[in-house]
Design a protein around this motif. Structure first.
Motif, PDB file in Angstrom:
ATOM      1  N   GLN A  30       0.925  -1.061   0.042  1.00 11.30           N
ATOM      2  CA  GLN A  30       0.165  -0.070   0.060  1.00 11.30           C
ATOM      3  C   GLN A  30       0.744   0.990  -0.089  1.00 11.30           C
ATOM      4  O   GLN A  30       0.725   2.259  -0.698  1.00 11.30           O
ATOM      5  CB  GLN A  30      -0.932  -0.093   1.241  1.00 11.30           C
ATOM      6  CG  GLN A  30      -2.193  -0.789   1.026  1.00 11.30           C
ATOM      7  CD  GLN A  30      -3.287  -0.651   2.184  1.00 11.30           C
ATOM      8  OE1 GLN A  30      -2.861  -0.186   3.389  1.00 11.30           O
ATOM      9  NE2 GLN A  30      -4.320  -0.973   2.033  1.00 11.30           N
ATOM     10  N   ALA A  31       1.946   1.448   0.921  1.00 10.34           N
ATOM     11  CA  ALA A  31       3.055   2.315   0.814  1.00 10.34           C
ATOM     12  C   ALA A  31       3.519   2.549  -0.486  1.00 10.34           C
ATOM     13  O   ALA A  31       3.732   3.815  -0.886  1.00 10.34           O
ATOM     14  CB  ALA A  31       4.076   2.190   1.961  1.00 10.34           C
ATOM     15  N   LEU A  32       3.783   1.515  -1.201  1.00  5.99           N
ATOM     16  CA  LEU A  32       4.389   1.502  -2.269  1.00  5.99           C
ATOM     17  C   LEU A  32       3.584   2.093  -3.532  1.00  5.99           C
ATOM     18  O   LEU A  32       3.933   3.112  -4.433  1.00  5.99           O
ATOM     19  CB  LEU A  32       4.774   0.128  -3.022  1.00  5.99           C
ATOM     20  CG  LEU A  32       5.804   0.273  -4.309  1.00  5.99           C
ATOM     21  CD1 LEU A  32       6.994   0.857  -4.373  1.00  5.99           C
ATOM     22  CD2 LEU A  32       5.873  -1.338  -4.625  1.00  5.99           C
ATOM     23  N   SER A  33       2.508   1.893  -3.317  1.00  4.82           N
ATOM     24  CA  SER A  33       1.221   2.304  -4.231  1.00  4.82           C
ATOM     25  C   SER A  33       1.039   3.821  -4.166  1.00  4.82           C
ATOM     26  O   SER A  33       0.845   4.698  -5.103  1.00  4.82           O
ATOM     27  CB  SER A  33      -0.174   1.718  -4.115  1.00  4.82           C
ATOM     28  OG  SER A  33      -0.019   0.309  -4.456  1.00  4.82           O
ATOM     29  N   LYS A  34       1.085   4.207  -2.723  1.00  5.26           N
ATOM     30  CA  LYS A  34       0.872   5.721  -2.623  1.00  5.26           C
ATOM     31  C   LYS A  34       2.097   6.323  -2.967  1.00  5.26           C
ATOM     32  O   LYS A  34       1.766   7.450  -3.493  1.00  5.26           O
ATOM     33  CB  LYS A  34       0.684   5.953  -0.876  1.00  5.26           C
ATOM     34  CG  LYS A  34      -0.602   5.280  -0.407  1.00  5.26           C
ATOM     35  CD  LYS A  34      -0.640   5.398   1.110  1.00  5.26           C
ATOM     36  CE  LYS A  34      -1.975   5.074   1.674  1.00  5.26           C
ATOM     37  NZ  LYS A  34      -1.855   4.843   3.279  1.00  5.26           N
ATOM     38  N   LEU A  35       3.322   5.865  -3.007  1.00  2.00           N
ATOM     39  CA  LEU A  35       4.455   6.495  -3.547  1.00  2.00           C
ATOM     40  C   LEU A  35       4.610   6.821  -4.993  1.00  2.00           C
ATOM     41  O   LEU A  35       4.531   7.655  -5.519  1.00  2.00           O
ATOM     42  CB  LEU A  35       5.903   5.786  -3.190  1.00  2.00           C
ATOM     43  CG  LEU A  35       6.861   6.223  -3.758  1.00  2.00           C
ATOM     44  CD1 LEU A  35       7.597   7.682  -3.083  1.00  2.00           C
ATOM     45  CD2 LEU A  35       8.187   5.299  -3.145  1.00  2.00           C
ATOM     46  N   ILE A  36       4.078   5.597  -5.714  1.00  2.00           N
ATOM     47  CA  ILE A  36       3.714   5.897  -7.207  1.00  2.00           C
ATOM     48  C   ILE A  36       2.778   7.137  -7.393  1.00  2.00           C
ATOM     49  O   ILE A  36       2.926   7.632  -8.396  1.00  2.00           O
ATOM     50  CB  ILE A  36       3.417   4.582  -7.568  1.00  2.00           C
ATOM     51  CG1 ILE A  36       4.549   3.369  -7.423  1.00  2.00           C
ATOM     52  CG2 ILE A  36       3.004   4.416  -9.197  1.00  2.00           C
ATOM     53  CD1 ILE A  36       3.905   1.994  -7.775  1.00  2.00           C
ATOM     54  N   ARG A  37       1.547   6.816  -6.627  1.00  3.30           N
ATOM     55  CA  ARG A  37       0.651   7.676  -7.061  1.00  3.30           C
ATOM     56  C   ARG A  37       0.890   9.181  -6.687  1.00  3.30           C
ATOM     57  O   ARG A  37       0.535  10.127  -7.740  1.00  3.30           O
ATOM     58  CB  ARG A  37      -0.648   7.464  -6.015  1.00  3.30           C
ATOM     59  CG  ARG A  37      -1.981   8.303  -6.547  1.00  3.30           C
ATOM     60  CD  ARG A  37      -3.083   7.818  -6.126  1.00  3.30           C
ATOM     61  NE  ARG A  37      -3.259   7.520  -4.588  1.00  3.30           N
ATOM     62  CZ  ARG A  37      -3.074   6.399  -3.828  1.00  3.30           C
ATOM     63  NH1 ARG A  37      -3.094   5.387  -4.434  1.00  3.30           N
ATOM     64  NH2 ARG A  37      -3.082   6.280  -2.701  1.00  3.30           N
TER      65      ARG A  37
END
Length: 699
Positions: A629-636
């Motif tokens: 989830q943290a990785l997805s937020k970083l990408i977004r």
């Protein structure tokens, strides 16, 4: 007769209401002044902490609150160099300073002077030319040339005494004037201290205060000078600023109207025939020579007419006396006979058709708004910004500028500290603290903005030393790291992560993320000379908060970039440590002058750093779903947040996350994107080499 008087009063009230609507009202003027004075004070504190002998004073329309959005006034800065000591009397000589004696004689224009060089070790004249910035006159005096400081700001355009920077979209154009300080009140202005006008304004107390501010000399000559390379203008800028701060709202509105008329009818196509400073001077003379009871909202039109008549008289007589140094004629040599006739006619035409001409002013839709107020056109038939929207836009711009000022001065403090030892750093922290303990209210307010960033850096340095020695963080370091702003909390989380205390780090990050969602937050970074977010690009919620709340909201609605100097290297994940070594030798020469220091630091925008730390911490805690989830937020965040200032760094740490996730192709793609964003001084090239080397070794 009575109908005419009623009409003038109605027109005055309508003009006052229109100017109120476009932001020329007491509340907004005071709030804007407060922010500009706060930024000036931050600069003074930073110079004291970093042992700089420069003071930058904010002058002119922006800090006075005597401008509007449509007038597009420059930001005026007076850069005072305290290495110099300008004397009016031999008793003012100072050992070790660059001492110059102010010379005013039959060869100097009133309000101007020559500067004679004196010796630094004994109060005697210098008799030999020390360099090309001086010449010897016929009397054997070594005089200072006013061309010495031409181009003192790289890339600026010399414009009279100022270095003008035409900044382009998103920036305020600036006029930067080099000035040398004189502690004494100018002898040529001594008569002003005793002068008494009809209004008894300025008061004697104000005059005495003005005298305590001393004066400056600035490097420019009179238009009628016989020695254009040697004359320096005597400036009483701080006294003039104090006078402007004392005006009531009707007087301020009158000045704004004068500038609108000037820009619309007297200085077309950007010509500078009559300066706004001349209009200010005319206004001050009119205030001094009329009863104070006249300057009321219902008399605004009459006051404006009086000022225009006075301006007309000045043009006709080729004389506009400086308000404080009366011998200085601001219009001396200013106009040709042809230009004088043209200006006189234009002012006369305006006075004869003043009501119709006011309705033609396009600046800030003043003419249209006035027609609506006077029921000449139907309300709602035309669109213009509401007074609420204008107020919010003003305060949004002010708060963003204040936040950017904090970031810029924090960077300058770090540039000073990054090569210093801990003892010197502690001494600087002590100097900063004195502004909180012994400072005035403005200094204490400025301290509260600057201190969290500086204190956090100091705490992180202490933590880095102790982590390097025994993997512990001292209680003293934790005290310095306790500031309540997002960038400081992220540093604290990074310290706990580096120490291996993942639970504490995760808790800090979770609370910081909640705050990001509680307020509309904008990223602020002064590492690059890039424009602040345009007010039109800011969300309505952000503007609403700026319009309603005090300056304290800045720490919640803005997020500074997180800066780590090399002494903090043990407090950051190894992935970010690479950023401290971003520049191969070939790239060094391609660094911009103002980014030389921070490119040897690790600097990252707050929100990408938050999600990157979460990704790393959840990996250690084996919370794989939270990690993804943290990785997805970083990408977004990287894809959707427009005003990231260190996007290449965010892409680099994202690439390293992809490597940890065993996705080398995506990692490579992000490194290549990083290089597209910044081709030089970018550690992405090292990451690519490492990645490809590892892939080849695995085959």
């Amino acid at each position: 007769m009575f109908q005419e008087a009623d009409f003038k009063e109605n027109l005055s009230l309508a003009l006052s209401e229109v100017l109120d609507d476009i932001g020329v009202n007491e509340r907004l003027v005071m709030r804007r002044r407060r922010q500009d004075m706060l930024r000036e004070t931050m600069g003074k504190i930073q110079c004291k902490v970093t042992v700089s002998n420069i003071t930058v004073y904010h002058l002119g329309s922006q800090i006075e609150g005597t401008t509007t959005i449509g007038l597009s006034s420059d930001c005026d800065f007076l850069v005072c160099d305290h290495d110099y000591n300008i004397m009016q009397d031999w008793s003012e000589w100072k050992h070790g300073k660059k001492n110059y004696l102010m010379i005013q004689d039959e060869n100097t224009t009133p309000g101007y002077c020559f500067l004679q060089l004196l010796q630094p070790c004994v109060p005697l004249p210098v008799t030999v030319i020390p360099n090309e910035n001086h010449i010897i006159d016929r009397s054997g005096r070594v005089l200072f040339k006013n061309t010495t400081f031409n181009g003192f700001i790289p890339g600026a355009v010399d414009h009279g005494p100022s270095n003008a920077i035409y900044a382009g979209p998103g920036f305020c154009d600036t006029d930067n004037v080099k000035a040398l300080p004189c502690k004494g009140w100018p002898q040529s202005a001594s008569g002003w201290l005793e002068r008494q006008g009809i209004s008894r304004w300025p008061t004697q107390d104000m005059r005495r205060y003005a005298a305590s501010t001393g004066c400056f000399v600035v490097p420019t000559e009179s238009k009628v000078s016989e020695y254009p390379e040697l004359e320096w203008r005597i400036s009483t800028s701080l006294a003039e600023r104090k006078l402007m701060f004392d005006l009531n709202i009707t007087q301020i509105r009158c000045y704004v109207l004068l500038k609108m008329i000037l820009k619309s009818f007297l200085n077309p196509q950007g010509e500078i025939n009559i300066s706004s400073f001349m209009c200010k001077t005319v206004l001050l003379h009119c205030i001094e020579n009329t009863e104070s009871s006249i300057w009321k909202e219902n008399n605004l039109f009459i006051c404006l007419t009086y000022c225009l008549l006075e301006l007309y008289s000045c043009v006709q007589n080729d004389r506009c006396s400086h308000f404080i140094i009366g011998e200085n004629n601001l219009m001396a040599g200013q106009f040709t006979a042809e230009k004088k006739h043209e200006l006189s006619k234009n002012i006369s035409d305006f006075l004869q058709n003043d009501r119709q001409m006011l309705l033609r002013i396009d600046i800030d839709d003043l003419g249209l708004r006035l027609q609506v107020k006077l029921n000449i056109v139907r309300h709602g038939a035309y669109y213009y910004q509401s007074s609420l929207a204008i107020h919010e836009n003003y305060m949004t711009n002010e708060y963003l500028n204040t936040a950017n000022c904090v970031s810029r001065h924090h960077k300058l403090v770090l540039e000073y500290l990054h090569t210093k030892n801990v003892r010197t750093m502690k001494h600087c922290i002590g100097k900063l603290n004195t502004f909180n303990v012994n400072g005035n209210r403005l200094e204490q307010a400025a301290f509260k903005f600057l201190a969290p960033c500086v204190f956090t850096t100091y705490g992180s340095i202490l933590a880095s030393f102790s982590i390097g020695e025994n993997n512990q963080v001292s209680p003293e370091a934790l005290v310095w790291l306790s500031a309540d702003i997002s960038s400081s909390r992220l540093k604290l989380a990074s310290v706990f992560y580096s120490k291996g205390d993942m639970e504490k780090a995760e808790l800090i990050l979770r609370r910081t993320e909640q705050q990001f969602y509680s307020y509309p937050v904008l990223h602020i970074c002064a590492c690059w000379d890039t424009p602040l977010p345009a007010v039109t690009a800011v969300t309505a919620e952000f503007k609403r908060v700026c319009g309603e709340q005090s300056e304290d909201c800045i720490k919640h609605i803005t997020a500074f970039c997180v800066r780590f100097i090399q002494k903090e290297i043990n407090c950051i994940p190894h992935e970010l440590q690479y950023e401290m070594f971003r520049s191969p030798q070939d790239d060094m020469i391609h660094r911009e002058e103002n980014v030389v220091h921070w490119m040897d630091w690790a600097v990252v925008d707050s929100l990408p750093f938050l999600y990157f730390l979460q990704y790393k911490i959840y990996s250690h805690l084996q919370r794989h779903q939270d990690q993804q989830q943290a990785l997805s937020k970083l990408i977004r965040t990287i894809e959707t947040v427009e005003n990231l200032k260190h996007r290449e760094t965010a892409l680099n740490i994202l690439g390293q996350c992809m490597e940890q996730d065993k996705r080398p192709q995506q990692a490579l793609n992000y490194y290549l994107l990083s290089l597209q964003h910044r081709a030089r001084n970018n550690v992405a090239i090292i990451h690519i080499c490492k990645l490809l080397s590892g892939l080849l070794a695995a085959q």
